[in-house]
Design a protein around this motif. Sequence first.
Motif, PDB file in Angstrom:
ATOM      1  N   THR A  85       0.849  -1.194   0.000  1.00  0.00           N
ATOM      2  CA  THR A  85       0.000   0.000   0.000  1.00  0.00           C
ATOM      3  C   THR A  85       0.886   1.245   0.000  1.00  0.00           C
ATOM      4  OG1 THR A  85      -0.108   0.239   2.412  1.00  0.00           O
ATOM      5  CG2 THR A  85      -1.708  -1.254   1.379  1.00  0.00           C
ATOM      6  N   ALA A  86       0.249   2.403  -0.162  1.00  0.00           N
ATOM      7  CA  ALA A  86       0.993   3.664  -0.194  1.00  0.00           C
ATOM      8  C   ALA A  86       1.775   3.891   1.089  1.00  0.00           C
ATOM      9  CB  ALA A  86       0.027   4.826  -0.442  1.00  0.00           C
ATOM     10  N   GLN A  87       1.287   3.353   2.200  1.00  0.00           N
ATOM     11  CA  GLN A  87       1.971   3.533   3.483  1.00  0.00           C
ATOM     12  C   GLN A  87       3.288   2.768   3.552  1.00  0.00           C
ATOM     13  OE1 GLN A  87      -1.508   3.000   3.279  1.00  0.00           O
ATOM     14  NE2 GLN A  87      -1.600   5.243   3.444  1.00  0.00           N
ATOM     15  N   ASP A  88       3.526   1.879   2.589  1.00  0.00           N
ATOM     16  CA  ASP A  88       4.722   1.053   2.604  1.00  0.00           C
ATOM     17  C   ASP A  88       5.861   1.625   1.764  1.00  0.00           C
ATOM     18  OD1 ASP A  88       3.351  -0.905   4.125  1.00  0.00           O
ATOM     19  OD2 ASP A  88       2.457  -1.724   2.291  1.00  0.00           O
ATOM     20  N   GLU A  89       5.640   2.768   1.131  1.00  0.00           N
ATOM     21  CA  GLU A  89       6.631   3.283   0.190  1.00  0.00           C
ATOM     22  C   GLU A  89       7.977   3.582   0.838  1.00  0.00           C
ATOM     23  OE1 GLU A  89       5.396   6.566  -2.159  1.00  0.00           O
ATOM     24  OE2 GLU A  89       3.782   5.468  -3.174  1.00  0.00           O
ATOM     25  N   LEU A  90       7.968   4.185   2.004  1.00  0.00           N
ATOM     26  CA  LEU A  90       9.194   4.631   2.651  1.00  0.00           C
ATOM     27  C   LEU A  90       9.481   3.800   3.895  1.00  0.00           C
ATOM     28  CD1 LEU A  90       8.531   8.471   2.457  1.00  0.00           C
ATOM     29  CD2 LEU A  90       9.988   7.129   0.934  1.00  0.00           C
ATOM     30  N   LEU A  91      10.765   3.656   4.186  1.00  0.00           N
ATOM     31  CA  LEU A  91      11.134   3.020   5.447  1.00  0.00           C
ATOM     32  C   LEU A  91      10.872   3.977   6.602  1.00  0.00           C
ATOM     33  CD1 LEU A  91      14.566   1.352   4.572  1.00  0.00           C
ATOM     34  CD2 LEU A  91      12.333   0.248   4.741  1.00  0.00           C
ATOM     35  N   PRO A  92      10.545   3.460   7.768  1.00  0.00           N
ATOM     36  CA  PRO A  92      10.436   4.334   8.942  1.00  0.00           C
ATOM     37  C   PRO A  92      11.822   4.773   9.388  1.00  0.00           C
ATOM     38  CG  PRO A  92      10.239   2.040   9.610  1.00  0.00           C
ATOM     39  CD  PRO A  92      10.298   2.036   8.101  1.00  0.00           C
ATOM     40  N   TYR A  93      11.886   5.930  10.026  1.00  0.00           N
ATOM     41  CA  TYR A  93      13.171   6.355  10.565  1.00  0.00           C
ATOM     42  C   TYR A  93      13.671   5.341  11.595  1.00  0.00           C
ATOM     43  CZ  TYR A  93      12.138  10.976   8.592  1.00  0.00           C
ATOM     44  OH  TYR A  93      11.846  12.022   7.742  1.00  0.00           O
ATOM     45  N   PRO A  94      14.962   5.058  11.616  1.00  0.00           N
ATOM     46  CA  PRO A  94      15.492   4.141  12.642  1.00  0.00           C
ATOM     47  C   PRO A  94      15.203   4.669  14.046  1.00  0.00           C
ATOM     48  CG  PRO A  94      17.146   4.593  10.931  1.00  0.00           C
ATOM     49  CD  PRO A  94      16.015   5.554  10.707  1.00  0.00           C
ATOM     50  N   GLN A  95      14.826   3.774  14.924  1.00  0.00           N
ATOM     51  CA  GLN A  95      14.495   4.197  16.288  1.00  0.00           C
ATOM     52  C   GLN A  95      15.677   4.877  16.957  1.00  0.00           C
ATOM     53  OE1 GLN A  95      11.405   4.070  17.809  1.00  0.00           O
ATOM     54  NE2 GLN A  95      12.475   5.418  19.247  1.00  0.00           N
ATOM     55  N   ALA A  96      16.883   4.384  16.683  1.00  0.00           N
ATOM     56  CA  ALA A  96      18.071   4.982  17.287  1.00  0.00           C
ATOM     57  C   ALA A  96      18.228   6.440  16.878  1.00  0.00           C
ATOM     58  CB  ALA A  96      19.321   4.191  16.899  1.00  0.00           C
ATOM     59  N   GLN A  97      17.799   6.786  15.655  1.00  0.00           N
ATOM     60  CA  GLN A  97      17.883   8.177  15.201  1.00  0.00           C
ATOM     61  C   GLN A  97      16.745   9.014  15.782  1.00  0.00           C
ATOM     62  OE1 GLN A  97      20.613   9.117  13.675  1.00  0.00           O
ATOM     63  NE2 GLN A  97      21.275   6.974  13.702  1.00  0.00           N
ATOM     64  N   LEU A  98      15.576   8.428  15.933  1.00  0.00           N
ATOM     65  CA  LEU A  98      14.470   9.142  16.578  1.00  0.00           C
ATOM     66  C   LEU A  98      14.834   9.530  18.002  1.00  0.00           C
ATOM     67  CD1 LEU A  98      11.400   7.037  15.367  1.00  0.00           C
ATOM     68  CD2 LEU A  98      12.048   9.335  14.602  1.00  0.00           C
ATOM     69  N   ASP A  99      15.625   8.684  18.634  1.00  0.00           N
ATOM     70  CA  ASP A  99      16.030   8.964  20.016  1.00  0.00           C
ATOM     71  C   ASP A  99      17.066  10.084  20.084  1.00  0.00           C
ATOM     72  OD1 ASP A  99      14.371   6.921  20.815  1.00  0.00           O
ATOM     73  OD2 ASP A  99      15.979   5.430  20.963  1.00  0.00           O
ATOM     74  N   LEU A 100      17.753  10.342  18.962  1.00  0.00           N
ATOM     75  CA  LEU A 100      18.847  11.309  18.972  1.00  0.00           C
ATOM     76  C   LEU A 100      18.544  12.619  18.265  1.00  0.00           C
ATOM     77  CD1 LEU A 100      21.823   8.945  18.062  1.00  0.00           C
ATOM     78  CD2 LEU A 100      21.464  10.046  20.268  1.00  0.00           C
ATOM     79  N   LEU A 101      17.723  12.561  17.212  1.00  0.00           N
ATOM     80  CA  LEU A 101      17.624  13.667  16.272  1.00  0.00           C
ATOM     81  C   LEU A 101      16.207  14.227  16.200  1.00  0.00           C
ATOM     82  CD1 LEU A 101      19.728  12.051  13.423  1.00  0.00           C
ATOM     83  CD2 LEU A 101      20.483  13.847  14.971  1.00  0.00           C
ATOM     84  N   PRO A 102      16.081  15.490  15.770  1.00  0.00           N
ATOM     85  CA  PRO A 102      14.753  16.111  15.634  1.00  0.00           C
ATOM     86  C   PRO A 102      14.059  15.676  14.350  1.00  0.00           C
ATOM     87  CG  PRO A 102      16.446  17.681  14.997  1.00  0.00           C
ATOM     88  CD  PRO A 102      17.170  16.450  15.506  1.00  0.00           C
ATOM     89  N   LEU A 103      13.603  14.419  14.317  1.00  0.00           N
ATOM     90  CA  LEU A 103      13.007  13.854  13.100  1.00  0.00           C
ATOM     91  C   LEU A 103      11.491  13.916  13.119  1.00  0.00           C
ATOM     92  CD1 LEU A 103      15.384  10.819  12.661  1.00  0.00           C
ATOM     93  CD2 LEU A 103      15.029  12.621  10.982  1.00  0.00           C
ATOM     94  N   GLU A 104      10.907  14.321  14.186  1.00  0.00           N
ATOM     95  CA  GLU A 104       9.443  14.384  14.244  1.00  0.00           C
ATOM     96  C   GLU A 104       8.990  15.771  14.667  1.00  0.00           C
ATOM     97  OE1 GLU A 104       7.984   9.901  15.208  1.00  0.00           O
ATOM     98  OE2 GLU A 104       8.575  11.087  16.925  1.00  0.00           O
TER      99      GLU A 104
END
Length: 510
Positions: A491-510
């Motif tokens: 489906t369209a929701q599958d096009e992109l990989l999710p951000y790595p959790q380790a990066q979500l914990d470190l970086l302003p990705l959201e």
Amino acid sequence: MKNLKQLLKPLALMLVAFMTIVSCSDKLEENDGQLSADDLDFTASEDMILPLIGAYSETYSRGWEDPLLIGVRGDDVNAGGVGDAQGGFTNADLYNYDNGYWMYNQVWENFYGDITDIVNSGETILKYKEFASGDYVNLADQYIAETKVLSGFQHLQMSRLWGDIFIITNSNVSTDIDNGVDTKEEVMLYVSELMDEAIPFLADMRPNERTDVPGGVTKYTALAIKALANLELENYQAVADITEEIISSNKFSLYPDFYELFKKPGKLSNESLFELQFSDYNTDTGSTNNHLYAPFGPSSWTPAVSTASGGWGFYEPSLKYIKFMIDRDDETRLVTSVCFTPRGIAEIMLDPSYSTLPSYISNVTPDGDVFNDYTRAMFASGKHYLPSNQLTPGRNDYGSSKNFNVIRYSEILLMYAEALTHGATGTIMTADQAVNIVRNRVGMDPISGVTTDDVMDEKFAELGMEWGIRYFDMIRLNKYNELSYEGRTFTAQDELLPYPQAQLDLLPLE
């Protein structure tokens, strides 16, 4: 530098000379234009090639994870090892994404680590330019432009995987990170504009014509990356214009032997616009600069050269791809692209429509290597296979000294053809002619009235197993039905990989 000429023989030989140069500028202290003996001397203009070599080294030394994760979601490729320790990789192939899986974070760090070092290389060359004179000024501009091409390529790949990403423009990455992520459209526009900045300073020749940095990027590499970025933007007239410029240069041609194109004879051919270079220097011992091809190899085989090592079985051509190629009787490209096992052949024949197979389908390759049954996969990628009889005697690692094709002239021709089927105009040739040049190389009959679907079929046949090209084409054209295969639902929701959790914990990705 007394060893520079020796290091320049093939570019791969230069990589050993430079492993840490790109970070040296962090510790440089200028003193009337001179640096201490332990640091770089920016007045030594002949040394400005060293940070450039570092940028190439970073690009070539790809983690084995990178091409696997980039390519595995296409309907041309399946993950090997269902249910084993690589379950997260298998789940990515099935569009069940686990952002805690180590490979996502590793690929993220691989690309951003490279981009940062490449940008730093360009800044270091700029310091040399401040003290340069004469021809060295132009050379510095060329080298800086080359780092822009290498950076643009890696930004392109990252944005294809994750969509919105950080654009890194300088080695003080905190500034770019503080600016937040840019949208995929913004990244592709950035890549396209970065190539425009680079092109005026780059060599007007094929990569294999360069003698200063053999196989290094040129104007045409930058044009190809610009075309890829505009393809992602669906700016088809720009794609047609850019690829037409490459075609009309008359500098590129298809390597006549499709099978050998992916082996040692095809290294740096006239078809190559960008190629990662590796070497064991044709010696049986000593240093090597090799890509780790083991993930693509069979875990059980009987090679013609008995000492040759096998692999891990992580990357498997799909049944869908194989049946598609059989239906076309696309013998040369199928035999080149797929290495069969007895179990795989039997699996194909379970389908009544394929109960009788062409005689050219065999678990023995044209070079006499026998692919046996092994647990993780039924097939292996022939494009990542080097015949054991082409290994340097004494070098037994799977694929030792094999280059890694990235952008080929056949892809340029097919991008041009696709752009025309979307309504773009071109003057150098028709879409039919572009497609038939590619088909003719492998003995396929010409076709006429080419449509977008015809071009996609040709790209599927020609570029399968290469850099996720098939996957990115299908999501760009919203052909989710093609990716819903062999039990998968896309489906369209599958096009992109999710951000790595380790990066979500470190970086302003959201």
